[in-house]
Design an enzyme around this catalytic site. Structure first.
Site, PDB file in Angstrom:
ATOM      1  N   LYS A  45       1.142  -1.389  -0.152  1.00  0.00           N
ATOM      2  CA  LYS A  45       0.652  -0.477   0.325  1.00  0.00           C
ATOM      3  C   LYS A  45       0.835   1.284   0.178  1.00  0.00           C
ATOM      4  O   LYS A  45       1.576   1.265   0.824  1.00  0.00           O
ATOM      5  CB  LYS A  45      -0.892  -0.333   0.774  1.00  0.00           C
ATOM      6  CG  LYS A  45      -1.323   1.435   1.333  1.00  0.00           C
ATOM      7  CD  LYS A  45      -2.669   1.783   0.174  1.00  0.00           C
ATOM      8  CE  LYS A  45      -3.216   3.118   0.544  1.00  0.00           C
ATOM      9  NZ  LYS A  45      -4.040   3.807  -0.537  1.00  0.00           N
ATOM     10  N   SER A  46       0.161   2.313  -0.661  1.00  0.00           N
ATOM     11  CA  SER A  46       1.524   3.482  -0.619  1.00  0.00           C
ATOM     12  C   SER A  46       1.065   4.156   0.883  1.00  0.00           C
ATOM     13  O   SER A  46       0.716   4.209   1.312  1.00  0.00           O
ATOM     14  CB  SER A  46       1.080   4.093  -1.557  1.00  0.00           C
ATOM     15  OG  SER A  46       0.888   3.904  -3.191  1.00  0.00           O
ATOM     16  N   ASN A  69     -13.457   4.333  -5.469  1.00  0.00           N
ATOM     17  CA  ASN A  69     -12.755   4.964  -3.901  1.00  0.00           C
ATOM     18  C   ASN A  69     -12.314   6.640  -4.048  1.00  0.00           C
ATOM     19  O   ASN A  69     -12.803   6.730  -4.658  1.00  0.00           O
ATOM     20  CB  ASN A  69     -12.165   3.869  -3.701  1.00  0.00           C
ATOM     21  CG  ASN A  69     -10.623   4.520  -4.472  1.00  0.00           C
ATOM     22  OD1 ASN A  69      -9.826   4.780  -3.776  1.00  0.00           O
ATOM     23  ND2 ASN A  69     -10.527   3.664  -5.493  1.00  0.00           N
ATOM     24  N   ASN A 128       4.360   7.078  -6.238  1.00  0.00           N
ATOM     25  CA  ASN A 128       3.112   7.698  -6.871  1.00  0.00           C
ATOM     26  C   ASN A 128       2.933   9.091  -7.220  1.00  0.00           C
ATOM     27  O   ASN A 128       2.781   9.169  -5.765  1.00  0.00           O
ATOM     28  CB  ASN A 128       1.615   7.265  -5.821  1.00  0.00           C
ATOM     29  CG  ASN A 128       0.441   6.484  -5.386  1.00  0.00           C
ATOM     30  OD1 ASN A 128      -0.026   7.349  -6.733  1.00  0.00           O
ATOM     31  ND2 ASN A 128      -0.592   6.011  -4.868  1.00  0.00           N
ATOM     32  N   CYS A 131      -2.776   9.905  -6.036  1.00  0.00           N
ATOM     33  CA  CYS A 131      -3.911   9.739  -6.049  1.00  0.00           C
ATOM     34  C   CYS A 131      -4.545  11.012  -5.569  1.00  0.00           C
ATOM     35  O   CYS A 131      -4.432  11.624  -5.506  1.00  0.00           O
ATOM     36  CB  CYS A 131      -3.247   9.507  -4.109  1.00  0.00           C
ATOM     37  SG  CYS A 131      -4.221   9.437  -3.484  1.00  0.00           S
ATOM     38  N   SER A 195      -6.915   5.404 -11.061  1.00  0.00           N
ATOM     39  CA  SER A 195      -7.910   5.140 -10.963  1.00  0.00           C
ATOM     40  C   SER A 195      -7.983   6.213 -11.804  1.00  0.00           C
ATOM     41  O   SER A 195      -7.428   7.454 -11.795  1.00  0.00           O
ATOM     42  CB  SER A 195      -8.915   5.076 -10.322  1.00  0.00           C
ATOM     43  OG  SER A 195      -8.650   6.193  -8.973  1.00  0.00           O
ATOM     44  N   GLY A 222     -12.245  -0.915 -12.605  1.00  0.00           N
ATOM     45  CA  GLY A 222     -13.054  -1.728 -12.670  1.00  0.00           C
ATOM     46  C   GLY A 222     -13.095  -1.330 -14.152  1.00  0.00           C
ATOM     47  O   GLY A 222     -12.476  -1.026 -15.177  1.00  0.00           O
ATOM     48  N   GLY A 272      -6.623  -4.340  -8.978  1.00  0.00           N
ATOM     49  CA  GLY A 272      -7.529  -3.801  -8.298  1.00  0.00           C
ATOM     50  C   GLY A 272      -9.318  -4.187  -8.129  1.00  0.00           C
ATOM     51  O   GLY A 272      -9.362  -4.988  -6.871  1.00  0.00           O
TER      52      GLY A 272
HETATM   53  C1  SIN Z   1      -5.706   6.506  -1.634  1.00  0.00           C
HETATM   54  O1  SIN Z   1      -5.397   6.124  -0.869  1.00  0.00           O
HETATM   55  O2  SIN Z   1      -7.407   7.086  -1.970  1.00  0.00           O
HETATM   56  C2  SIN Z   1      -5.594   5.396  -3.185  1.00  0.00           C
HETATM   57  C3  SIN Z   1      -4.607   5.531  -3.843  1.00  0.00           C
HETATM   58  C4  SIN Z   1      -4.453   5.806  -5.251  1.00  0.00           C
HETATM   59  O3  SIN Z   1      -5.391   6.211  -5.999  1.00  0.00           O
HETATM   60  O4  SIN Z   1      -3.067   6.906  -5.018  1.00  0.00           O
END
Ligand code: SIN
Length: 312
Positions: A45-46, A69, A128, A131, A195, A222, A272
């Site tokens: 996880k980041s 999300n 990353n 986000c 995403s 998705g 994912g």
């Molecule tokens: C998140 O934790 O909000 C998702 C992380 C991401 O989209 O890089």
């Protein structure tokens, strides 16, 4: 019989499949389950420097065509994930692992990169830059000047293999500009796409949004995102230096989707939403479906078709 072995720089993985960061990779238990699955490797996880609780719940929803999300980078903090990958790299049966970081500021990113650089970690680090879910913080990689500054500063202090996680781009001129920036740096890889940020799902019956943070705006994953993900993989494969590998992420539901990502030019693929829905057993099914397609087409290894997308 199809051989799914994937090469990534000087690393070899049993399959080209892995989790997308953020899905099934928060705890050492989840990470261990991924290692026990048909995934070729994993990404953590980041991380931010310190533990983050993330956004209020509900912050993830499965939808008929994918997911939305706004997690807000909940994570255990860099030390937790760094400790995990360091322990695992002492085990010769464990593949090379990916460690993801996503600071809330450039200073935090650079701090974490320095910590990793000074550690014994010998895997791949992913920065990353995409986000979409931290309120008030735009996605760095949509700001080309900030991206260039970030990479220049990162490579001043970081001497290990580094990749970047990118958001989706939508215009061919954006691909040109971003590729021109990325090609200036000794990047090991890009990971495309995160995403599709700030979608809005509306339930017409209840007349409400699907998630709580940010008034319902969140990143789409998705089936919604597969064509965008394939476009980003292919557009970057056409533009990036060949030494920069590509991880294709987005919209993988079955073996044909994995095949399409590889055909478009991905070296590895990340899953994912479907992993969220099915758990790590999804990798067994995806590997079998990919092998079936390769067998039917008479392909023996990934290199037989990787990057060989035909145009009309
Ligand atoms: C998140 O934790 O909000 C998702 C992380 C991401 O989209 O890089």
């Amino acid at each position: 019989m199809a051989d799914l072995t994937a090469s990534f720089h000087d690393h070899t993985f049993q399959t080209p499949l892995m989790n997308a960061s953020g899905v099934y990779c928060y705890t050492t238990e989840e990470l261990d389950n991924l290692l026990a699955s048909k995934a070729g490797t994993l990404v953590t996880k980041s991380a931010t420097i310190n533990y983050r609780a993330g956004n209020p719940e509900p912050r993830y929803r499965n939808l008929a065509l994918g997911s939305i999300n706004s997690m807000g980078l909940p994570n255990e903090g860099l030390a937790y994930y760094l400790d995990y990958v360091l322990k695992k790299q002492a085990d010769p049966t464990v593949p090379t692992l990916f460690l993801s970081v996503a600071g809330i500021s450039m200073a935090e990113d650079l701090d974490m990169l320095s910590t990793i650089d000074q550690s014994d970690f010998n895997g791949l680090t992913e920065l990353n830059l995409s986000c979409p879910n931290v309120p008030g913080k735009p996605q760095v990689a949509y700001d080309f000047e900030a991206t260039e500054k970030m990479l220049a500063a990162a490579f001043e202090r970081f001497h290990k293999p580094l990749g970047v996680k990118l958001p989706p781009y939508f215009d061919l001129t954006q691909f040109d500009i971003v590729a021109q920036i990325l090609n200036q740096y000794p990047l090991a890889y890009i990971n495309t796409i995160n995403s599709i940020g700030n979608g809005l799902y509306i339930d017409v019956d209840s007349e409400t949004v699907a998630i709580k943070p940010k008034g319902g705006f969140g990143g789409l994953g998705g089936a919604y995102v597969l064509p965008t993900a394939l476009a980003n993989v292919h557009a970057f494969r056409q533009r990036l230096n060949p030494e920069i590998a590509i991880i294709g992420t987005g919209g993988i539901e079955n073996g044909a989707d994995v095949f399409a990502h590889l055909l478009a030019g991905a070296d590895l693929v990340q899953v994912g939403t479907q992993l969220m829905k099915d758990g790590p057993d999804v990798f067994t099914r995806l590997a079998a479906e990919l092998a079936d397609i390769m067998n039917a087409k008479g392909y023996h290894k990934l290199a037989d078709f990787k990057g060989k997308l035909k145009t009309l």
